[in-house]
Write an enzyme that holds these catalytic residues in place. Structure first.
Site: not given
Ligand code: T1G
Length: 666
Positions: A104, A124
């Site tokens: 990210e 995640e």
């Protein structure tokens, strides 16, 4: 030590992250990145920025250890916004694994350059989470909705070359020239200027998302996170960026506050903790394992051999009878060819693995092996005889391991003159598939032998856990505390299907009776159909041996799909009637209390006796050896979540003796 520094290369400022071991986005890294960007923007002579990392990998994610602490400024979103809104182009220079918050971070750079060996992903979901720093909103703008959905919900990384194809990276660097190539690439981008990912249009639409759910329904049964990931990616297709970010934040916090992510984060660290042996020096000298011997070419011996062959470690496999040896070698080849048909191996790799396998009818051929693993019939006499022979044949320093599931490794070791070289290596069937390896530490097992066995487990892709010598070690010992009450519940009126359903609804891959049918009801049966002392005897007396002959507690079709069996139920009812126990309705809660709580109780006893190093090791055993649902975190984690007091009350109500250490926690 400064975790973020900057270096000037003429008109390019390079921001360098150095936060071992994986450059996690700890608060000081977030602060350092923010300061670096401010430094670049505050200096007119800086025209572009590169962000790269020292050490083995680019940023591998948020610092998971911070999740249970009070949040520290700056929030990751603030740091990333400062980057993305920069008026000067920022380039991410990626090596190793850019994962989670690390990926990210690269998405909030304007361009990305990666080493060919780099991997990029958002794992995640494997922590019961979703990319909470804009990953679900920016990925669809770079790689498209379909690819973004697969990355977020699946959690697997993509190699740099594929990332280039997908538009996730813009350039590949040379394998050893990333730092220089990134600076050159940054200069190239000065003229182009920043390209904020948030400003790009979402590519594609949400039409393929339902199909992803359908294709993964079985695998994702019981999990929340995969569906939350897909919901966020779907939101990106219909909401403006800022609203999509708000949607993602809400979904992220729901997962973060939930028990599933707590469980999966617990297991992330538990798996890594299990590799550590308390009290042993970290740098203990390991024995070199270049050649392995396996005794027994049956299901276990063949599966064990496959683990080593697949890692390029030659194996000599020994059987007593040519026919059995040929069958065993044939099964190994068949399994590899089946994997090759699925694209896991090339035919050349299959031939290479088979070429590294040396079949033999003589134990003498194990003389030069560094590690010998015995996988013969589960009988102490047979094992002691084999180890006595190995003691005479194997070279000094060879590690002699038993694959026994239950038996006393100390007694086996005593059959040799070198008990210090003897250890248990308990694989789980099918041994070439199941990841768990219980490494059983005998009273005299040398430290370097134990460490070598653990390291060898990791080397062949197993999750190894140290177990002490006791009946059934950790996993099977706890399993047996579930089986007896399950059988007793049948006598009191429950059915196999009801009990199994409680377990599969809980998240187990199968319940006690489905497992018994898989293993075979005739294992250990006395083979006297006239001697009927248990329900299992009654079923075996009726030739109901389980999946192997199409009927056990259940009836099985050709595809081994089980259905309730009127004949089995009649046999159970007939036997039950002899027990003089009143038949009653039994609640699902009672089944949980009498079959799962005793396992937690046994886990406490195992810890009291020092047969496991730590509670989280027991959790690792059950997740990797028996398919305990990872979103519940293993029996010990789940027991704490249930509440020790609730468990103690229930065990006492059912007349089950409670472990002192469990009672003390209630
Ligand atoms: N945070 C804290 N510690 C970590 C960590 C992390 N993200 N990753 C690894 N460690 C520790 C690990 O516990 C071990 O510690 C050591 O580093 C070496 O790890 C906002 C919310 C990167 C592929 O899920 O997959 O970003 O035991 O043994 O085999 O959206 O670590 O030595 O004391 O695994 O070389 C997302 C998790 C986080 C990646 C390296 N990122 N890490 O494997 O070493 S959530 C991940 C890995 C997030 C954002 C969200 C692997 C690795 P110790 P290791 P490795």
């Amino acid at each position: 030590m400064q975790s973020v520094t900057t270096q000037r290369h003429d008109d390019v400022l390079v921001i360098i992250v150095n936060n071992p071991p994986v450059n996690a986005l700890s608060w000081h890294v977030r602060q350092g990145l923010k300061d670096g960007v401010a430094e670049a923007l505050g200096d007119a002579s800086v025209k572009a920025v590169v962000i790269r990392c020292d050490g083995s990998t680019f940023i591998a994610g948020a610092d998971i250890t911070e999740f249970t602490q009070a949040p520290k400024e700056p929030a990751l979103g603030d740091t990333l916004d400062a980057m993305e809104t920069s008026s000067k182009p920022i380039i991410a220079a990626i090596h190793g694994t850019a994962l989670g918050g690390g990926l990210e971070t690269t998405l909030c750079c304007h361009y990305r350059i990666a080493e060919p060996s780099a991997k990029l992903g958002v794992p995640e979901v494997k922590l019961g989470l979703l990319p909470g720093a804009g990953g679900t909103q920016r990925l669809p703008r770079l790689v498209g909705v379909e690819a973004a959905a697969a990355m977020c919900a699946g959690g697997d990384p993509v190699p740099a070359a594929k990332a280039l194809e997908m538009g996730l990276v813009d350039r590949l660097a040379g394998e050893d020239s990333l730092a220089a190539d990134a600076i050159a690439f940054a200069r190239e981008m000065i003229a182009k200027g920043p390209r904020a990912t948030r400003d790009l249009p979402v590519k594609g639409d949400a039409s393929g998302i339902e199909a992803i759910k359908a294709a993964n329904a079985r695998k994702w049964k019981g999990f929340d996170a995969p569906y939350a990931n897909l919901a966020c990616v779907e939101a990106a297709t219909r909401l403006p960026f800022d609203e999509g970010m708000a949607f993602e934040r809400t979904e992220f916090m729901k997962l973060m506050m939930g028990s599933q992510s707590a469980a999966q984060r617990h297991m992330f660290f538990a798996e890594r903790q299990a590799a550590k042996i308390d009290g042993l020096a970290k740098d203990i000298q390991l024995r070199e394992i270049k050649k392995v011997g396996v005794i027994g070419a049956g299901t276990m011996g063949g599966g064990i051999s496959m683990n080593f062959l697949a890692k390029g470690i030659p194996v000599t496999i020994v059987e007593m009878v040519q026919e059995n040896l040929d069958r065993g070698v044939g099964v190994i080849r068949k399994n590899y060819e089946a994997s090759a048909a699925k694209g896991r191996f090339t035919s050349e790799q299959v031939e290479a693995m088979m070429g590294a396998l040396t079949p033999s009818l003589s134990l003498d051929d194990l003389a030069d092996c560094d590690l010998v693993i015995e996988a013969v019939y589960e009988s102490m006499d047979v094992k002691k005889e084999v180890f006595g022979k190995l003691d005479a044949i194997c070279k000094p320093g060879a590690i002699l391991a038993s694959n026994t599931s239950y038996l006393d490794v100390d007694e086996i070791a005593a059959a040799t003159s070198r008990p210090q070289d003897v250890v248990g290596m308990h694989f789980f069937s099918p041994a070439n598939v199941m990841k768990l390896l219980e490494v059983v530490r005998g009273a005299k097992t040398a430290d370097d032998v134990l460490s070598t066995a653990m390291a060898t487990g990791k080397r062949i892709g197993k999750v190894a856990v140290v177990a002490g010598v006791c009946h059934g070690f950790i996993g099977n010992r706890m399993l047996s505390t579930r089986q007896a009450p399950a059988m007793q519940l049948l006598l009191e009126g429950a059915t196999p299907a009801q009990i199994d359903k409680v377990h599969t609804d809980f998240g187990m891959p199968m319940g006690p009776f489905q497992m018994s049918d898989l293993a075979g009801l005739d294992i250990g049966w006395h083979r006297d159909p006239s001697k009927i002392e248990t329900i299992r005897d009654a079923l075996c007396a009726a030739d109901r041996f389980g999946q192997k002959n199409g009927k056990g507690f259940y009836d099985y079709d050709a595809k081994r799909v089980g259905t309730e069996s009127p004949e089995a139920l009649a046999i159970i009812e007939k036997f039950r009637a002899t027990s003089n126990l009143p038949k009653r309705d039994i609640s699902d809660q009672e089944i949980i209390e009498r079959t799962l709580y005793p396992m937690v109780n046994e886990g406490y006893k195992i810890l009291e006796e020092g047969k496991a190093q730590r509670a989280s090791d027991i959790d690792v055993v059950w997740i990797y050896g028996y398919g305990w649902p990872v979103y519940r975190g293993g029996p010990m984690f789940w027991g704490a979540l249930e509440g020790e007091g609730k468990i103690v009350e229930a065990l006492e109500r059912h007349g089950i003796a409670v472990a002192d250490s469990l009672k003390a926690k209630a």
